[in-house]
Design an enzyme around this catalytic site. Structure first.
Site, PDB file in Angstrom:
ATOM      1  N   GLU A   1       1.239   5.513   0.662  1.00 41.09           N
ATOM      2  CA  GLU A   1       0.664   6.694   1.321  1.00 41.09           C
ATOM      3  C   GLU A   1       1.129   7.977   0.642  1.00 41.09           C
ATOM      4  OE1 GLU A   1       0.656   6.621   5.659  1.00 41.09           O
ATOM      5  OE2 GLU A   1       1.227   8.739   5.681  1.00 41.09           O
TER       6      GLU A   1
ATOM      7  N   ASP B   1       0.432   1.216  25.691  1.00 40.76           N
ATOM      8  CA  ASP B   1       0.306   1.488  24.268  1.00 40.76           C
ATOM      9  C   ASP B   1      -0.177   0.244  23.517  1.00 40.76           C
ATOM     10  OD1 ASP B   1       0.476   3.654  22.533  1.00 40.76           O
ATOM     11  OD2 ASP B   1       2.452   3.060  21.772  1.00 40.76           O
TER      12      ASP B   1
ATOM     13  N   GLN C   1       4.238   3.114  12.613  1.00 39.31           N
ATOM     14  CA  GLN C   1       5.114   4.267  12.467  1.00 39.31           C
ATOM     15  C   GLN C   1       6.387   3.762  11.779  1.00 39.31           C
ATOM     16  OE1 GLN C   1       5.735   7.253  12.014  1.00 39.31           O
ATOM     17  NE2 GLN C   1       5.164   8.105  14.002  1.00 39.31           N
TER      18      GLN C   1
ATOM     19  N   SER D   1       0.868  -1.177   0.000  1.00 45.78           N
ATOM     20  CA  SER D   1       0.000   0.000   0.000  1.00 45.78           C
ATOM     21  C   SER D   1       0.906   1.227   0.000  1.00 45.78           C
ATOM     22  CB  SER D   1      -0.934  -0.013   1.211  1.00 45.78           C
ATOM     23  OG  SER D   1      -0.222  -0.200   2.410  1.00 45.78           O
TER      24      SER D   1
ATOM     25  N   ARG E   1      -7.319  -2.409  21.920  1.00 44.14           N
ATOM     26  CA  ARG E   1      -8.649  -1.778  21.950  1.00 44.14           C
ATOM     27  C   ARG E   1      -9.087  -1.395  20.539  1.00 44.14           C
ATOM     28  NH1 ARG E   1      -8.878   3.472  24.943  1.00 44.14           N
ATOM     29  NH2 ARG E   1     -11.051   3.419  24.267  1.00 44.14           N
TER      30      ARG E   1
ATOM     31  N   TYR F   1      -4.345  13.327   6.171  1.00 41.98           N
ATOM     32  CA  TYR F   1      -5.207  14.446   6.466  1.00 41.98           C
ATOM     33  C   TYR F   1      -4.523  15.262   7.555  1.00 41.98           C
ATOM     34  CZ  TYR F   1      -8.707  17.049   8.884  1.00 41.98           C
ATOM     35  OH  TYR F   1      -9.358  18.055   9.515  1.00 41.98           O
TER      36      TYR F   1
ATOM     37  N   ARG G   1       6.477  10.561  -3.937  1.00 40.15           N
ATOM     38  CA  ARG G   1       7.431  10.218  -4.994  1.00 40.15           C
ATOM     39  C   ARG G   1       7.329   8.716  -5.278  1.00 40.15           C
ATOM     40  NH1 ARG G   1      10.156  14.604  -6.596  1.00 40.15           N
ATOM     41  NH2 ARG G   1       9.802  16.259  -5.088  1.00 40.15           N
TER      42      ARG G   1
ATOM     43  N   ALA H   1      -4.635  18.648  10.071  1.00 40.20           N
ATOM     44  CA  ALA H   1      -5.579  19.615  10.635  1.00 40.20           C
ATOM     45  C   ALA H   1      -5.437  20.951   9.896  1.00 40.20           C
ATOM     46  CB  ALA H   1      -5.312  19.792  12.110  1.00 40.20           C
TER      47      ALA H   1
ATOM     48  N   PHE I   1      11.965  14.821  12.732  1.00 41.76           N
ATOM     49  CA  PHE I   1      10.710  14.088  12.780  1.00 41.76           C
ATOM     50  C   PHE I   1      10.808  12.881  13.713  1.00 41.76           C
ATOM     51  CE2 PHE I   1       6.962  12.168  10.655  1.00 41.76           C
ATOM     52  CZ  PHE I   1       6.128  13.253  10.844  1.00 41.76           C
TER      53      PHE I   1
ATOM     54  N   ASP J   1      -2.671  14.551  16.123  1.00 45.26           N
ATOM     55  CA  ASP J   1      -1.784  15.102  17.140  1.00 45.26           C
ATOM     56  C   ASP J   1      -2.471  16.193  17.935  1.00 45.26           C
ATOM     57  OD1 ASP J   1       0.602  13.584  16.978  1.00 45.26           O
ATOM     58  OD2 ASP J   1       0.955  14.480  15.000  1.00 45.26           O
TER      59      ASP J   1
ATOM     60  N   HIS K   1       3.644  -1.184   3.835  1.00 43.96           N
ATOM     61  CA  HIS K   1       3.057   0.134   3.572  1.00 43.96           C
ATOM     62  C   HIS K   1       4.207   1.109   3.327  1.00 43.96           C
ATOM     63  CE1 HIS K   1      -0.036   3.289   3.956  1.00 43.96           C
ATOM     64  NE2 HIS K   1       0.826   3.985   4.679  1.00 43.96           N
TER      65      HIS K   1
HETATM   66  P1  FAD Z   1      -4.374   6.698  19.681  1.00 48.43           P
HETATM   67  O1  FAD Z   1      -4.356   5.288  19.267  1.00 48.43           O
HETATM   68  O2  FAD Z   1      -5.649   7.262  20.193  1.00 48.43           O
HETATM   69  O3  FAD Z   1      -3.232   6.879  20.781  1.00 48.43           O
HETATM   70  C1  FAD Z   1      -2.734   8.158  21.130  1.00 48.43           C
HETATM   71  C2  FAD Z   1      -2.015   8.111  22.475  1.00 48.43           C
HETATM   72  O4  FAD Z   1      -2.966   8.065  23.523  1.00 48.43           O
HETATM   73  C3  FAD Z   1      -1.118   6.897  22.681  1.00 48.43           C
HETATM   74  O5  FAD Z   1      -0.026   7.293  23.448  1.00 48.43           O
HETATM   75  C4  FAD Z   1      -2.014   5.939  23.455  1.00 48.43           C
HETATM   76  O6  FAD Z   1      -1.258   4.998  24.182  1.00 48.43           O
HETATM   77  C5  FAD Z   1      -2.776   6.913  24.328  1.00 48.43           C
HETATM   78  N1  FAD Z   1      -4.137   6.486  24.706  1.00 48.43           N
HETATM   79  C6  FAD Z   1      -5.044   5.871  23.930  1.00 48.43           C
HETATM   80  N2  FAD Z   1      -6.203   5.703  24.595  1.00 48.43           N
HETATM   81  C7  FAD Z   1      -6.022   6.249  25.827  1.00 48.43           C
HETATM   82  C8  FAD Z   1      -6.853   6.426  26.987  1.00 48.43           C
HETATM   83  N3  FAD Z   1      -8.128   5.989  26.986  1.00 48.43           N
HETATM   84  N4  FAD Z   1      -6.317   7.046  28.063  1.00 48.43           N
HETATM   85  C9  FAD Z   1      -5.062   7.509  28.058  1.00 48.43           C
HETATM   86  N5  FAD Z   1      -4.218   7.376  26.995  1.00 48.43           N
HETATM   87  C10 FAD Z   1      -4.695   6.755  25.893  1.00 48.43           C
HETATM   88  N6  FAD Z   1      -1.743  12.363  11.902  1.00 48.43           N
HETATM   89  C11 FAD Z   1      -2.502  13.254  11.212  1.00 48.43           C
HETATM   90  O7  FAD Z   1      -2.829  14.329  11.734  1.00 48.43           O
HETATM   91  N7  FAD Z   1      -2.935  12.989   9.933  1.00 48.43           N
HETATM   92  C12 FAD Z   1      -2.628  11.832   9.310  1.00 48.43           C
HETATM   93  O8  FAD Z   1      -3.038  11.615   8.164  1.00 48.43           O
HETATM   94  C13 FAD Z   1      -1.841  10.850  10.008  1.00 48.43           C
HETATM   95  N8  FAD Z   1      -1.536   9.658   9.448  1.00 48.43           N
HETATM   96  C14 FAD Z   1      -0.813   8.724  10.161  1.00 48.43           C
HETATM   97  C15 FAD Z   1      -0.567   7.470   9.593  1.00 48.43           C
HETATM   98  C16 FAD Z   1       0.140   6.490  10.292  1.00 48.43           C
HETATM   99  C17 FAD Z   1       0.356   5.132   9.653  1.00 48.43           C
HETATM  100  C18 FAD Z   1       0.661   6.790  11.585  1.00 48.43           C
HETATM  101  C19 FAD Z   1       1.484   5.772  12.336  1.00 48.43           C
HETATM  102  C20 FAD Z   1       0.410   8.033  12.158  1.00 48.43           C
HETATM  103  C21 FAD Z   1      -0.343   9.012  11.474  1.00 48.43           C
HETATM  104  N9  FAD Z   1      -0.630  10.266  12.035  1.00 48.43           N
HETATM  105  C22 FAD Z   1      -1.399  11.171  11.332  1.00 48.43           C
HETATM  106  C23 FAD Z   1      -0.113  10.632  13.370  1.00 48.43           C
HETATM  107  C24 FAD Z   1      -1.095  10.343  14.521  1.00 48.43           C
HETATM  108  O9  FAD Z   1      -2.245  11.156  14.390  1.00 48.43           O
HETATM  109  C25 FAD Z   1      -0.367  10.658  15.826  1.00 48.43           C
HETATM  110  O10 FAD Z   1       0.659   9.741  16.048  1.00 48.43           O
HETATM  111  C26 FAD Z   1      -1.260  10.807  17.045  1.00 48.43           C
HETATM  112  O11 FAD Z   1      -0.495  11.445  18.067  1.00 48.43           O
HETATM  113  C27 FAD Z   1      -1.780   9.488  17.607  1.00 48.43           C
HETATM  114  O12 FAD Z   1      -2.719   8.941  16.808  1.00 48.43           O
HETATM  115  P2  FAD Z   1      -3.245   7.436  17.064  1.00 48.43           P
HETATM  116  O13 FAD Z   1      -4.311   7.196  16.103  1.00 48.43           O
HETATM  117  O14 FAD Z   1      -2.130   6.493  17.170  1.00 48.43           O
HETATM  118  O15 FAD Z   1      -3.891   7.669  18.537  1.00 48.43           O
END
Ligand code: FAD
Length: 286
Positions: free
Chosen positions: A18, A156, A174, A16, A162, A50, A270, A52, A214, A110, A264
């Protein structure tokens, strides 16, 4: 040798790719020529990030639709939940579904800088919301070297569980450079009962200066050998590109030998490097 043992197992892989919404006319052209170059490799999907900020969701949506229409490859918008209400997210889910989009990369996004407030929604909640709305194919993020905000590696991992229990179909990692961290993480996922593919996210590094920044933000280890490799190449894009391909090829070969079948690619819009790396894995245009 690694190459000999790969000759027996290569071919049968899923890839895949990105992309991100381009900011200029020129970058727009680069994106579309990359999409066209990579589409014949018949990727499982092409995803579009995507970010913000005003209007970018529309950009993501536009690109995803165009990829599907012009290439026939399934395309997956990334969707974050940190900046939208549940009602808005349900609306977006309906709109995507009604536009023929069946695959979504579901993320939290983020936190705004300097905002320590606990978010209302995590990615697991988004997965649940999306799945209750439509039967999307959902990818979520995973962190072999642990997400920077996580209380512990175990917390994590439980979070990833979950997300999968909420219905995620695969996890995309990542980027990482220490293959051992990925393999150990994959083992820990198995032990924790996480039964979806943990797809390695491969980043060919052509800009080492940017990568260091990064990697620091995202808690990804940059091994000493990489510093040595890129040393002296700040003004030499050509050699950096060759190195980027070579390092990623080495990584995917080891991963392939360890049984990984899904890859992925963070293409940065590119095509050349990802195409070449896929080629070494046995992927051929259909
Ligand atoms: P989550 O899975 O919700 O986790 C976030 C953090 O919160 C983790 O530390 C987790 O352990 C903790 N956590 C989860 N649930 C709880 C809870 N109930 N209580 C306390 N802590 C908790 N960002 C963008 O803005 N746009 C993108 O398009 C984008 N694409 C991405 C693609 C990939 C493949 C990856 C790996 C990352 C991408 N990101 C993107 C970055 C991502 O949004 C950030 O890493 C963000 O900080 C965490 O997102 P997540 O979905 O992993 O969050």
């Amino acid at each position: 040798s690694l190459n000999e043992s790969l000759a027996d197992i290569s071919g049968d892989i899923n890839v895949s790719f990105e992309f991100f919404p381009p900011k200029t006319e020129k970058m727009e052209q680069t994106l579309w020529s990359s999409v066209k170059r990579l589409a014949p490799l018949k990727p499982k999907f092409m995803s579009v990030t995507y970010g913000a900020g005003g209007g970018e969701r529309d950009r993501t949506h536009e690109i995803v639709k165009r990829i599907q229409n012009e290439t026939g490859v399934a395309s997956a918008p990334h969707l974050t939940c940190i900046d939208a209400s549940r009602d808005e997210l349900r609306g977006i889910a309906d709109e995507y579904w009604n536009n023929g989009i069946r695959s979504i990369v579901a993320l939290r996004g983020d936190l705004p800088e300097g905002n320590p407030e606990r978010p209302d929604m995590y990615a697991a909640d988004l997965v649940e919301l999306l799945k209750s709305q439509h039967d999307f194919d959902i990818s979520v993020a995973a962190y072999p070297e642990v997400h920077p905000e996580a209380k512990s590696a175990q917390a994590d991992l439980i979070n990833l569980k979950r997300k999968v229990d909420a219905g995620a179909n695969r996890a995309i990692t990542q980027f990482f450079f220490n293959v051992e961290s990925y393999l150990r993480f994959r083992d820990r996922c198995l032990t924790a009962g996480i039964d979806v593919e943990i797809v390695p996210g491969i980043l060919p590094v052509t800009n080492f200066t940017q990568l260091k920044r990064f990697a620091d933000m995202t808690n990804v280890a940059v091994p000493k050998w990489m510093h040595t490799m890129y040393d002296g190449l700040d003004e030499d894009q050509g050699t950096r590109n060759l190195l980027a391909a070579s390092i990623a090829m080495d990584m995917v070969k080891v991963l392939r030998k360890e049984g990984v079948k899904d890859f992925h690619f963070y293409t940065l819009n590119r095509a050349d490097l990802s195409y070449a790396i896929c080629h070494t894995l046995g992927a051929r245009p259909a």
